[in-house]
Write an enzyme that holds these catalytic residues in place. Structure first.
Site, PDB file in Angstrom:
ATOM      1  N   THR A 163       0.845  -1.199   0.000  1.00 24.16           N
ATOM      2  CA  THR A 163       0.000   0.000   0.000  1.00 24.16           C
ATOM      3  C   THR A 163       0.878   1.245   0.000  1.00 24.16           C
ATOM      4  O   THR A 163       1.954   1.224   0.582  1.00 24.16           O
ATOM      5  CB  THR A 163      -0.801  -0.018   1.326  1.00 24.16           C
ATOM      6  OG1 THR A 163      -1.594  -1.170   1.349  1.00 24.16           O
ATOM      7  CG2 THR A 163      -1.631   1.222   1.528  1.00 24.16           C
ATOM      8  N   VAL A 191     -11.859  -6.725   1.004  1.00 24.90           N
ATOM      9  CA  VAL A 191     -11.561  -5.327   1.351  1.00 24.90           C
ATOM     10  C   VAL A 191     -10.482  -5.314   2.430  1.00 24.90           C
ATOM     11  O   VAL A 191     -10.572  -6.064   3.408  1.00 24.90           O
ATOM     12  CB  VAL A 191     -12.827  -4.606   1.862  1.00 24.90           C
ATOM     13  CG1 VAL A 191     -12.499  -3.157   2.239  1.00 24.90           C
ATOM     14  CG2 VAL A 191     -13.932  -4.648   0.813  1.00 24.90           C
ATOM     15  N   THR A 212       0.275   0.389   6.565  1.00 27.88           N
ATOM     16  CA  THR A 212       0.536  -0.498   5.423  1.00 27.88           C
ATOM     17  C   THR A 212       0.798  -1.894   5.973  1.00 27.88           C
ATOM     18  O   THR A 212       1.336  -2.034   7.072  1.00 27.88           O
ATOM     19  CB  THR A 212       1.748  -0.020   4.593  1.00 27.88           C
ATOM     20  OG1 THR A 212       2.187  -1.074   3.726  1.00 27.88           O
ATOM     21  CG2 THR A 212       2.923   0.393   5.469  1.00 27.88           C
ATOM     22  N   GLY A 213       0.413  -2.898   5.214  1.00 26.95           N
ATOM     23  CA  GLY A 213       0.642  -4.263   5.675  1.00 26.95           C
ATOM     24  C   GLY A 213      -0.599  -5.109   5.505  1.00 26.95           C
ATOM     25  O   GLY A 213      -1.497  -4.767   4.723  1.00 26.95           O
ATOM     26  N   GLY A 215      -3.927  -6.209   5.679  1.00 21.92           N
ATOM     27  CA  GLY A 215      -5.132  -5.475   6.022  1.00 21.92           C
ATOM     28  C   GLY A 215      -5.992  -6.163   7.064  1.00 21.92           C
ATOM     29  O   GLY A 215      -6.538  -5.512   7.965  1.00 21.92           O
TER      30      GLY A 215
HETATM   31  N1  GLY Z   1      -2.884  -2.918   3.411  1.00 20.94           N
HETATM   32  C1  GLY Z   1      -3.514  -3.172   2.200  1.00 20.94           C
HETATM   33  C2  GLY Z   1      -4.445  -4.287   2.209  1.00 20.94           C
HETATM   34  O1  GLY Z   1      -4.319  -5.211   2.994  1.00 20.94           O
HETATM   35  O2  GLY Z   1      -5.335  -4.256   1.405  1.00 20.94           O
END
Ligand code: GLY
Length: 277
Positions: A163, A191, A212-213, A215
């Site tokens: 991300t 999502v 970031t990482g 989700g």
């Molecule tokens: N951090 C982005 C996702 O997991 O979609």
């Protein structure tokens, strides 16, 4: 108090590209905090080395569905699973500023983008096609949903999730912006944390944070609000290092600005850039 724009290229990105991100930060530092954060993210969306906009990873059906969001104190806008647009971050800002809603998802998000004048655009790249090919090879021979889910989780825990995001404090105002192609492998409709306020993004009167990482884990621990809610009580770097360390080996990172500090923290390499004035 110094104005600052801080950005990251995603946990797992190579910090040898920091000078490139410093360049993006300097180029994007224009206008107010929201203008600058959105511009910084759109520059990364247009660079196919990042997993956002052009260069986004593919879902297992070969489609590209992207998530993006923006936040300033008291206002939020997001698109979920938007397809065939060049800059989801600009559409997310338009959801916040030009629609009566805060989140628009799926076909509705793509239709809203067209209403706002965004042309049909294919963000796929050769790198994304090759990555999907590898994923499909790994999924072969795992026919049951249970087996495939287990394989998903194994793959999720070892893949980088890159991300992109930016936070800004300009003229005392905070803004946050974040955009992603998601994780790999992933099912259509999945999502991540980016469009979930408090999880992948948060901005309030005391600061702005983006994550970031992986989700799923970031959502479970509402990482950005966990960091934001401690701002002002302890040094920002300490807060961030402690919150990131709670994820153990799960790849996660974050960047943040407060009234008088800015910091980044990640449990893997993570490219960052900044510009001060
Ligand atoms: N951090 C982005 C996702 O997991 O979609």
């Amino acid at each position: 108090m110094t104005d600052v724009l801080l950005l990251h290229g995603g946990v797992g990105s190579d910090s040898t590209i920091n000078p490139k991100l410093d360049g993006f930060a300097s180029e994007a530092f224009n206008g107010d905090s929201l203008d600058s954060a959105v511009m910084a993210v759109s520059l990364m969306e247009d660079d196919e080395s990042f997993n956002a906009g052009t260069g986004s990873v593919m879902r297992i059906d070969g489609s590209i569905q992207m998530d993006a969001s923006v936040m300033v104190p008291g206002k939020f806008g997001a698109v979920i699973s938007i397809e065939r647009v060049r800059n989801p971050i600009i559409v997310a800002r338009e959801v916040m500023e030009k629609s009566p809603h805060v989140i628009i998802a799926g076909d509705g998000a793509t239709r809203f983008a067209r209403m706002m004048g965004h042309q049909d655009y294919d963000p796929s790249t050769e790198k994304a096609r090759m990555r999907l090919q590898k994923v499909l090879e790994e999924l072969k021979g795992h026919p049951s949903d249970e087996e495939r889910s287990r394989l998903f989780m194994l793959s999720i825990s070892r893949e980088a999730h890159d991300t992109v995001g930016a936070v800004a404090r300009i003229g005392g105002m905070f803004a946050a912006a974040v955009s992603t192609g998601g994780s790999s492998p992933m099912m259509r409709g999945r999502v991540g944390d980016c469009p979930i306020p408090g999880s992948g993004i948060f901005a309030g009167e005391n600061g702005a944070v983006v994550a970031t990482g992986i989700g799923e884990e970031i959502i479970r621990r509402h990482l950005c609000f966990s960091i934001y809610s401690r701002i002002g009580k302890e040094p920002l770097q300490k807060i961030m290092d402690e919150e990131i360390s709670k994820f153990g080996a799960i790849a996660v990172g974050a960047i943040a600005v407060s009234r008088d500090e800015f910091a980044h923290s990640a449990n893997k390499d993570m490219a960052t850039g900044f510009h001060l004035r």
